[in-house]
Scaffold this active site. Structure first.
Site, PDB file in Angstrom:
ATOM      1  N   SER A 252       0.795  -1.229   0.000  1.00 56.34           N
ATOM      2  CA  SER A 252       0.000   0.000   0.000  1.00 56.34           C
ATOM      3  C   SER A 252       0.825   1.276   0.000  1.00 56.34           C
ATOM      4  O   SER A 252       0.351   2.321  -0.430  1.00 56.34           O
ATOM      5  CB  SER A 252      -0.920   0.009   1.213  1.00 56.34           C
ATOM      6  OG  SER A 252      -0.164  -0.074   2.407  1.00 56.34           O
ATOM      7  N   HIS A 280      -5.175  -3.959  -1.511  1.00 64.91           N
ATOM      8  CA  HIS A 280      -4.952  -3.129  -2.704  1.00 64.91           C
ATOM      9  C   HIS A 280      -4.805  -3.949  -3.978  1.00 64.91           C
ATOM     10  O   HIS A 280      -4.658  -3.376  -5.054  1.00 64.91           O
ATOM     11  CB  HIS A 280      -3.717  -2.247  -2.498  1.00 64.91           C
ATOM     12  CG  HIS A 280      -3.898  -1.295  -1.355  1.00 64.91           C
ATOM     13  ND1 HIS A 280      -4.467  -0.046  -1.492  1.00 64.91           N
ATOM     14  CD2 HIS A 280      -3.634  -1.440  -0.035  1.00 64.91           C
ATOM     15  CE1 HIS A 280      -4.537   0.542  -0.312  1.00 64.91           C
ATOM     16  NE2 HIS A 280      -4.036  -0.280   0.597  1.00 64.91           N
ATOM     17  N   LYS A 312     -11.815  -0.532  -0.667  1.00 69.78           N
ATOM     18  CA  LYS A 312     -11.058  -0.017  -1.827  1.00 69.78           C
ATOM     19  C   LYS A 312     -11.880  -0.264  -3.094  1.00 69.78           C
ATOM     20  O   LYS A 312     -12.876   0.403  -3.295  1.00 69.78           O
ATOM     21  CB  LYS A 312      -9.670  -0.659  -1.853  1.00 69.78           C
ATOM     22  CG  LYS A 312      -8.730   0.039  -0.858  1.00 69.78           C
ATOM     23  CD  LYS A 312      -8.440  -0.700   0.349  1.00 69.78           C
ATOM     24  CE  LYS A 312      -7.670   0.084   1.379  1.00 69.78           C
ATOM     25  NZ  LYS A 312      -7.925  -0.401   2.725  1.00 69.78           N
TER      26      LYS A 312
END
Ligand SMILES: Cc1ncc(COP(=O)(O)O)c(C=O)c1O
Length: 467
Positions: A252, A280, A312
Site C-alpha cells: 500500500s 490493494h 477499496k
C-alpha cells in the site's frame, strides 16, 4: 548528533531547539517531570488549580501520567504542526470534500484532480451500486442491529461472502466491519505465545499490530527478500508451533508486489500458514482483477488465508477473510472483531456485492487501470522522479526525502488543484517521505501528465527551500 530517524521532520538540532522554545511559549509541558516525588513535578498543561485540591491516593505516581496534553506522542504532533505552520505548509489532513471520492473531487467549491482515493475501478457512486444500496436500505435499514452471532444474519451477508469465496475459488469467506480489525482479530485468534509471525518489513500496520496483540513471536524480513525469509525460517521455525507468514499482495505504501510463488514454496517447505492481505490487489492485479494469485497464475487454494478489504475496489467499508470452511467457521465463533462487533450494515454489504459483480463483468476497468498505471510509472521515471519499489499497479509513490519537502509539495500541488497526500514520518522513516499517488480507471493520461508536470516544476523549489 541528531538521530535522523528520531528527528522531527529531519530538522537539525538548532531548528528543533527553536521549535521547542516556541512550544514553551505555547505553555506545553515539554520536559517530562521528575519521576521521583510528586512535589518536584511541574504542573502539567491541562491540569488546573482544581487538581491541587484533589486528594490523590497514590502520590508516588506523577500527575504527568494523567495528562493527555503531556504525553510525548501528543507533544510530537504539536511540534510537527508548528513546524509545518512555521514554514508555511498547510495541514493536508482532514480536508472536507464536497463530492464522491473519485478521480476528480470538489473542495471549497472548486474542481480538483484527486489522487487520494481508493476508487481503483471507478465504482464508488456507480448507479447500480447506489441503486442496490438504496433498495436494501429501504428493506433492511442501515444497521445490522448487533453481532451476527446473536442478532442473526441478513441475506446480504451470505450473498457477499459467497461471492468472495467463489472469486477466490475457496470454500468460504467471512466479512468484518473493518479491514484493520480483520487483520488484528484474525492473527490474534489464530496465534498465541508459542507461535510466530514472519512478516515483510513493509507490511501494513494492521498485520503488525495483529501479530503483536496475538502474543506470538514476531520476525520481520527485509521487503520482498524471500532468501532472508528462508534464512530466518531455517534458524527459528522449530522454536515455534503454528507459524503464519503474513504479507501484503500489492504493497500500500510502495506499489510493489509480493513474490507469491516463492512464498508458497517456503510455506510448504517449513509447514507454515500463508496469509496475504489483498486490500490493494483486488481489482488492480490480474487480467480480471482477482488479485495477486491471478497475477502470478498460481492456485489460490495454495494460500491458507486470503484477507481483503471492502473499502477499496469494492467501495464500501469492512474487511474479509476467505479460505477453507474450518478457518471461516473458527473466525465466526472466535474472532473478537467478529463475535463482539456489529454485523456489516446491509446496504454496504449489498453495495460491495454489486461492485464485485461489476468488476467481474467489466474486466476492461482493470485493464484500463493497469495501462494508466504503467503510463504513470513510465512518465514519472522519464522525468527522473524516484518511484521506489513501484511496479506500475495503481499505487505509485514519488519519494522525495524529507517530510518537509513532501508536505510542501503536497501543499503546492493543492494550490494547483491537484489533491495528493504526503506520507511522512513516522508512517515512513524520515528520509523516505513521499507523495503517494492512487490511480483510478477513471483518470486519463492527460490527468497524469498534468500532475507529473506540476510535480516536476515544484520539486526543485521544494528541495531548494529545505536544503
Ligand atoms: C494493506 C492494508 N490492509 C488493511 C487495511 C485496513 O483496511 P480498512 O481501511 O478497510 O480498515 C489497509 C488500509 O488502507 C491496508 O492498506
Amino acid at each position: 548528533m541528531t538521530n535522523k530517524a528520531d528527528s522531527l521532520f529531519g530538522l537539525d538540532e538548532d531548528a528543533q531547539k527553536d521549535m521547542l522554545d516556541r512550544l514553551r511559549e505555547h505553555s506545553f509541558a515539554l520536559t517530562e517531570p521528575s519521576r521521583t516525588t510528586d512535589q518536584d513535578a511541574p504542573e502539567p498543561h491541562g491540569l488546573g488549580q482544581h487538581t491541587a485540591l484533589r486528594r490523590r491516593a497514590v502520590t508516588s505516581v506523577p500527575e504527568y501520567f494523567g495528562s493527555i496534553a503531556a504525553l510525548p506522542e501528543y507533544k510530537q504532533m504539536c511540534v510537527q504542526r508548528l513546524i509545518a505552520e512555521k514554514v508555511g505548509i498547510m495541514e493536508p489532513f482532514f480536508i472536507c470534500h464536497e463530492s464522491i471520492a473519485k478521480g476528480k473531487t470538489r473542495i471549497q467549491g472548486q474542481d480538483f484532480l484527486n489522487f487520494a482515493t481508493y476508487d481503483y475501478l471507478g465504482l464508488n457512486g456507480h448507479p447500480e451500486v447506489i441503486a442496490v444500496a438504496e433498495q436494501t436500505m429501504h428493506e433492511f435499514g442501515t444497521s445490522a442491529g448487533a453481532s451476527r452471532l446473536v442478532a442473526g444474519e441478513r441475506p446480504q451477508h451470505a450473498a457477499l461472502e459467497k461471492a468472495l469465496a467463489a472469486m477466490y475459488g475457496v470454500a468460504d469467506a467471512v466479512v468484518f466491519v473493518s479491514g484493520h480489525a480483520t487483520n488484528v482479530s484474525t492473527l490474534s485468534t489464530l496465534l498465541g505465545a508459542r507461535d510466530a509471525v514472519y512478516h515483510d518489513a513493509l507490511a501494513h500496520n494492521s498485520l503488525i499490530l495483529g501479530a503483536v496483540l496475538s502474543g506470538a513471536a514476531r520476525y520481520s524480513y527485509p521487503h520482498n527478500d524471500c532468501e532472508a525469509l528462508e534464512r530466518l525460517l531455517r534458524q527459528t521455525r522449530e522454536k515455534h508451533e503454528r507459524v503464519i507468514i503474513a504479507t501484503e499482495g500489492l504493497f500500500s505504501m510502495d506499489g510493489s508486489i509480493a513474490k507469491l510463488p516463492e512464498l508458497i514454496a517456503l510455506k510448504q517447505e517449513y509447514t507454515c500458514f500463508l496469509m496475504i492481505d489483498e486490500a490493494h490487489s483486488l481489482g488492480t492485479l490480474g487480467a480480471n482483477g482477482y488479485g495477486v494469485s491471478e497475477h502470478f497464475g498460481v492456485d489460490p487454494t495454495d494460500v491458507d488465508i486470503w484477507m481483503g478489504t471492502l473499502s477499496k475496489t469494492l467501495c464500501s467499508c469492512g474487511g474479509f477473510i476467505a479460505g477453507c470452511s474450518e478457518l471461516v467457521e473458527l473466525l465466526k465463533y472466535r474472532a473478537p472483531g467478529f463475535v463482539y462487533s456489529v454485523g456489516m450494515s446491509p446496504p454496504l454489504a449489498a453495495a460491495s456485492t454489486k461492485a464485485l459483480e461489476i468488476m467481474l463483468r467489466e474486466p476492461e476497468r482493470t485493464s484500463r487501470l493497469q495501462a494508466l498505471s504503467a503510463f504513470f510509472l513510465h512518465e514519472a521515471k522519464s522525468r527522473g522522479l524516484n518511484t521506489g519499489h513501484a511496479q506500475g499497479y495503481a499505487i505509485i509513490p514519488i519519494i522525495v526525502g524529507s517530510s518537509l519537502v513532501a508536505g510542501y509539495l503536497a501543499a503546492a500541488l493543492f494550490q494547483r488543484k491537484i489533491n495528493v497526500l504526503p506520507i511522512i514520518y513516522p508512517v515512513v522513516e524520515e528520509g523516505m517521505a513521499r507523495l503517494r499517488f492512487f490511480l483510478s480507471s477513471e483518470h486519463t493520461e492527460a490527468d497524469i501528465l498534468t500532475a507529473l508536470d506540476a510535480l516536476t516544476e515544484e520539486l526543485p523549489r521544494a528541495v531548494e527551500k529545505f536544503q
